[in-house]
Each structure stands twice: as C-alpha cells, then as structure tokens.
Enzyme design. Sequence first.
Site, PDB file in Angstrom:
ATOM      1  N   LYS A 296       5.046   7.125  14.355  1.00  0.00           N
ATOM      2  CA  LYS A 296       4.394   8.280  13.750  1.00  0.00           C
ATOM      3  C   LYS A 296       4.969   9.563  14.347  1.00  0.00           C
ATOM      4  O   LYS A 296       5.229   9.649  15.545  1.00  0.00           O
ATOM      5  CB  LYS A 296       2.886   8.248  14.012  1.00  0.00           C
ATOM      6  CG  LYS A 296       2.156   7.093  13.331  1.00  0.00           C
ATOM      7  CD  LYS A 296       1.920   7.396  11.870  1.00  0.00           C
ATOM      8  CE  LYS A 296       1.015   6.345  11.244  1.00  0.00           C
ATOM      9  NZ  LYS A 296       0.744   6.633   9.818  1.00  0.00           N
TER      10      LYS A 296
ATOM     11  N   HIS B 230       7.590   0.619   6.908  1.00  0.00           N
ATOM     12  CA  HIS B 230       7.784   1.617   7.950  1.00  0.00           C
ATOM     13  C   HIS B 230       8.219   0.930   9.247  1.00  0.00           C
ATOM     14  O   HIS B 230       8.387  -0.302   9.288  1.00  0.00           O
ATOM     15  CB  HIS B 230       6.525   2.469   8.143  1.00  0.00           C
ATOM     16  CG  HIS B 230       5.279   1.689   8.432  1.00  0.00           C
ATOM     17  ND1 HIS B 230       5.100   0.931   9.569  1.00  0.00           N
ATOM     18  CD2 HIS B 230       4.127   1.556   7.717  1.00  0.00           C
ATOM     19  CE1 HIS B 230       3.911   0.366   9.564  1.00  0.00           C
ATOM     20  NE2 HIS B 230       3.297   0.722   8.439  1.00  0.00           N
TER      21      HIS B 230
ATOM     22  N   LYS C 229      -9.065  -0.936  10.660  1.00  0.00           N
ATOM     23  CA  LYS C 229      -9.446   0.274   9.938  1.00  0.00           C
ATOM     24  C   LYS C 229     -10.922   0.590  10.179  1.00  0.00           C
ATOM     25  O   LYS C 229     -11.766  -0.297  10.156  1.00  0.00           O
ATOM     26  CB  LYS C 229      -9.200   0.107   8.429  1.00  0.00           C
ATOM     27  CG  LYS C 229      -7.736  -0.086   8.060  1.00  0.00           C
ATOM     28  CD  LYS C 229      -6.945   1.173   8.308  1.00  0.00           C
ATOM     29  CE  LYS C 229      -5.481   1.004   7.939  1.00  0.00           C
ATOM     30  NZ  LYS C 229      -4.691   2.211   8.219  1.00  0.00           N
TER      31      LYS C 229
ATOM     32  N   ASP D  62      -3.242  -8.070  14.846  1.00  0.00           N
ATOM     33  CA  ASP D  62      -4.477  -7.690  14.163  1.00  0.00           C
ATOM     34  C   ASP D  62      -4.829  -8.675  13.043  1.00  0.00           C
ATOM     35  O   ASP D  62      -5.903  -8.583  12.447  1.00  0.00           O
ATOM     36  CB  ASP D  62      -4.372  -6.270  13.611  1.00  0.00           C
ATOM     37  CG  ASP D  62      -3.196  -6.083  12.657  1.00  0.00           C
ATOM     38  OD1 ASP D  62      -2.292  -6.946  12.643  1.00  0.00           O
ATOM     39  OD2 ASP D  62      -3.163  -5.064  11.944  1.00  0.00           O
TER      40      ASP D  62
ATOM     41  N   GLN E 236      -6.740 -14.162   1.952  1.00  0.00           N
ATOM     42  CA  GLN E 236      -5.537 -14.397   2.753  1.00  0.00           C
ATOM     43  C   GLN E 236      -5.454 -15.874   3.150  1.00  0.00           C
ATOM     44  O   GLN E 236      -4.365 -16.464   3.157  1.00  0.00           O
ATOM     45  CB  GLN E 236      -5.515 -13.516   3.994  1.00  0.00           C
ATOM     46  CG  GLN E 236      -4.227 -13.697   4.816  1.00  0.00           C
ATOM     47  CD  GLN E 236      -4.064 -12.647   5.891  1.00  0.00           C
ATOM     48  OE1 GLN E 236      -4.462 -11.499   5.732  1.00  0.00           O
ATOM     49  NE2 GLN E 236      -3.450 -13.037   7.009  1.00  0.00           N
TER      50      GLN E 236
ATOM     51  N   LYS F 253       0.340   3.250  18.730  1.00  0.00           N
ATOM     52  CA  LYS F 253       1.290   2.711  17.763  1.00  0.00           C
ATOM     53  C   LYS F 253       2.512   3.619  17.649  1.00  0.00           C
ATOM     54  O   LYS F 253       2.384   4.833  17.515  1.00  0.00           O
ATOM     55  CB  LYS F 253       0.636   2.560  16.387  1.00  0.00           C
ATOM     56  CG  LYS F 253      -0.276   1.343  16.268  1.00  0.00           C
ATOM     57  CD  LYS F 253      -0.723   1.144  14.828  1.00  0.00           C
ATOM     58  CE  LYS F 253      -1.603  -0.094  14.699  1.00  0.00           C
ATOM     59  NZ  LYS F 253      -2.022  -0.328  13.302  1.00  0.00           N
TER      60      LYS F 253
ATOM     61  N   THR G 225       0.820  -1.209   0.000  1.00  0.00           N
ATOM     62  CA  THR G 225       0.000   0.000   0.000  1.00  0.00           C
ATOM     63  C   THR G 225       0.861   1.270   0.000  1.00  0.00           C
ATOM     64  O   THR G 225       0.334   2.371  -0.123  1.00  0.00           O
ATOM     65  CB  THR G 225      -0.932   0.006   1.217  1.00  0.00           C
ATOM     66  OG1 THR G 225      -0.158  -0.215   2.406  1.00  0.00           O
ATOM     67  CG2 THR G 225      -1.967  -1.099   1.099  1.00  0.00           C
TER      68      THR G 225
ATOM     69  N   ARG H 266      -9.973   1.350   2.872  1.00  0.00           N
ATOM     70  CA  ARG H 266      -8.676   1.845   2.421  1.00  0.00           C
ATOM     71  C   ARG H 266      -8.781   2.467   1.026  1.00  0.00           C
ATOM     72  O   ARG H 266      -9.628   2.068   0.226  1.00  0.00           O
ATOM     73  CB  ARG H 266      -7.658   0.698   2.374  1.00  0.00           C
ATOM     74  CG  ARG H 266      -7.292   0.136   3.732  1.00  0.00           C
ATOM     75  CD  ARG H 266      -6.419  -1.085   3.598  1.00  0.00           C
ATOM     76  NE  ARG H 266      -6.171  -1.712   4.890  1.00  0.00           N
ATOM     77  CZ  ARG H 266      -5.090  -1.524   5.639  1.00  0.00           C
ATOM     78  NH1 ARG H 266      -4.146  -0.708   5.216  1.00  0.00           N
ATOM     79  NH2 ARG H 266      -4.938  -2.138   6.796  1.00  0.00           N
TER      80      ARG H 266
END
Length: 411
Positions: free
Chosen positions: A233, A48, A85, A195, A174, A230, A43, A89
């Site tokens: 950021k 990250h 989410k 998650d 998945q 999290k 995505t 998305r």
Amino acid sequence: MQTKNVYDTLMERGYIEQVTHEDEVRELLEKERVTFYIGFDPTADSLHLGHFIQIMVMMHMQRAGHIPIALVGAGTAKVGDPSGKTDMRKMLTSGQLDENAMALKRQMQQYLTLDGENGILANNADWLDHLNYITFLREVGVKFSVNKMLTAECFKSRLERGLSFLEFNYMIMQAYDFLELNNRHHCKMQFGGNDQWSNIIAGVELCRKIKSEQVYGLTFKLLLTSDGKKMGKTEKGAIWIDSDKTSPYELFQYLRNIEDADVENCLRLLTFLPMDEVKRLAALEGSEINHAKEVLAFEFTKIVHGEAEAQKALDAAKALFAGGGDSENIPTTMVPLSAIEAGLPLLDAMIYIGLIKSKGEGKRLIQQNGVAVNDVTVADFARILTPEDLTDGSLMIRKGKKVYQRITVES
C-alpha cells in the site's frame, strides 16, 4: 523439475504458516503429481502485490511438477469473503465481476501454464450460479454446524459489528468449491493466505463427510512488514500487477525503498534467487543493503513485467540516485505550456500529477522540507512554476527523499 521436495522449498523460503497433515502432505508431494488449487475473488481488475505470494507458491509448485488450479471466484465474490474485514464488502454487479474475472485470467496466464493438462483455469460461477438452493441446503448445508462456524476466526471480527446472512454463507460456498474441484479434477489440496484457514478446514471436512476422502489444506504467510502491517500500500493506493495501474518503475521503486528489516523476507518470498544468495544479500549492512534492495526490486519486476521492463526501471532509478543511466522511464505527466506560462501553483501541480491528495498534505511536506523542484528545496507554500523552471521543456518535482515525478510541457 526440482530434486528437493517442494514442501521443503516452501518451508525453507518461509511461505508455510499452517498445514492440516504435515507428514502426509510432505509425503504426498514427494510421491505424486498433486493437483491443488488457490482461489482469487475478482473484486478488482488486477492482482496486487499481496496476491503475488499466492502466484509465487503456484509457480514453485508447478516448477516441481504439480498441477495448479487457478480458481477465479466470480461466484463467491457475489457473496463476499468476510475474512479480515470489519465491514461488509462492496457488492459488484455480475457484469463487473465477469470483466474482472477475465482480467485476472489474462494475468495468471502470464505466470502459469494453464493448458488444461499441466495447469487448469476455473471459475466457480460455473457451478455456484446454478445451484438449487433447497437441494444445496439438504446435501451440503446439513454438514455444517452453526455453533462451530461462529467460532471461526474469519467471523469473529464481524460478529460485534454485524455479520449478514449473505456473508455467513461464504465459508460453505468455499468448502463446496473444494468438493467440486475434487470431483472434477481430483484436486487434493487447497492453499491460501493464513486468513483463509477456517474456510480451508471447512473444505477439508466437507470432502471427508460427503466422500470419505482425505484431502489437505495449507496456508502461507501474508506479505507483511517487520512491524506486522500489510505490504503493498502507498499513499496513491495498492501496488498493482497491471502495468497500467502501477507502472514497472513504480513497482521497482516501491521495493527499492522498503525498510531494511523487510529485505530478507521479500527476497525469500518474491524472488527465485537461491537461498544462499538470499542470505548473502540479507546480511549486507549499512549503505550496502541498498544493493540488496536493488536486486530485490529488479528480480521481482522481472518476474512480473519481464527483464526488459525491469532493466528500464533500474536505469531510471540509477538516473535519479546514482547520476547515470536512462531517465526516460521516470513517471511523467504532460501539461499545457500555457499553464506554465500563466504561472502554475506548485501545490495544484502536485495534486494534478498524483504526488499529493490535498493542499494540506503538500503544505505539511513543504514545512518538513520534503518538496523540491529541480532538486531545490521549496520553502514557500505559494511557489509558482514558470517557464524559468523548465529545462528542455520539462522539470522535476521530488516528494520526500525518493519519490520523483517529471512534468513535461506540450505546446
């Protein structure tokens, strides 16, 4: 190859959250060279900081002799994972996903041996893009209960706000990945963040229902702060692994400035330091804990960008905070000399170099004595940068106590 069972290593370091069959998994990892996989949906064009927990787990596993499959999900990303989410998305084009997938592949090859024998690089678009819908429904979809799927944690947060049929298929896709990788590479385990538990369980059950084969699932902790948020950021956005998106210095500084309460967890999860050393560093108190943060920042930057870049970042940090070292690696922005000669408003300069997002934010910082030019605290919103602020063609702006950026002029 490690003498300790890698399962015990992962448990001791605090990675493992849930596992489908703990005793069987531990025994399997003790006795066999196990093929396992972790999926990464493309995505974005870089991993990250949060993703790197998964890379660390794969590195631990490969060092112990097991075989990782790094699965780039260019197929599943066309559907979008609803896990965690509250909204659907953003859909990327096939071209964007392919470009991102190539970027992720290049990154993962820096940290893992993916030569087809000791590690495998795969892309689920290779099989998902060519499925026959009716055949897939009859052979795979029939194995899933809608009632049971709706109780899954990954869907709960979306049901009230609206879950599209497109996203509802993600779990099935998945699960099919696990079945496909089991068929192709005899993959026996799927790992993922906590998650992903519902999706992993779905894959384990699909392999049992279609092949009568026992496979296993394991989740590990997300990288969270001590108050449950999290990590990774900042005001400028995510902390990326790509050095063009987040410089080695910025990565170093992010970890150097974490809260004291987060040091031990990060040392466990983001370094390969022996646990005795992790515990020693985590036990430091007062100002000495800053040494532990420095070690953490250096060790992780070394893993991501290499020792030379880690040393440069350390030198730059020492130049700012310890009064020594090489400061050439401090983030620097070039501006025309004419702009400084004309009088450049400080707030405009801070927006230009990315220190703030708006003048309102800058004014609030100035009110809180949180902005300095050349280590002199700024009190005036209308502060203008002029040639008198320059020393050898540059000046330094500080935001808060620890964030520095340099402006250098070009003629």
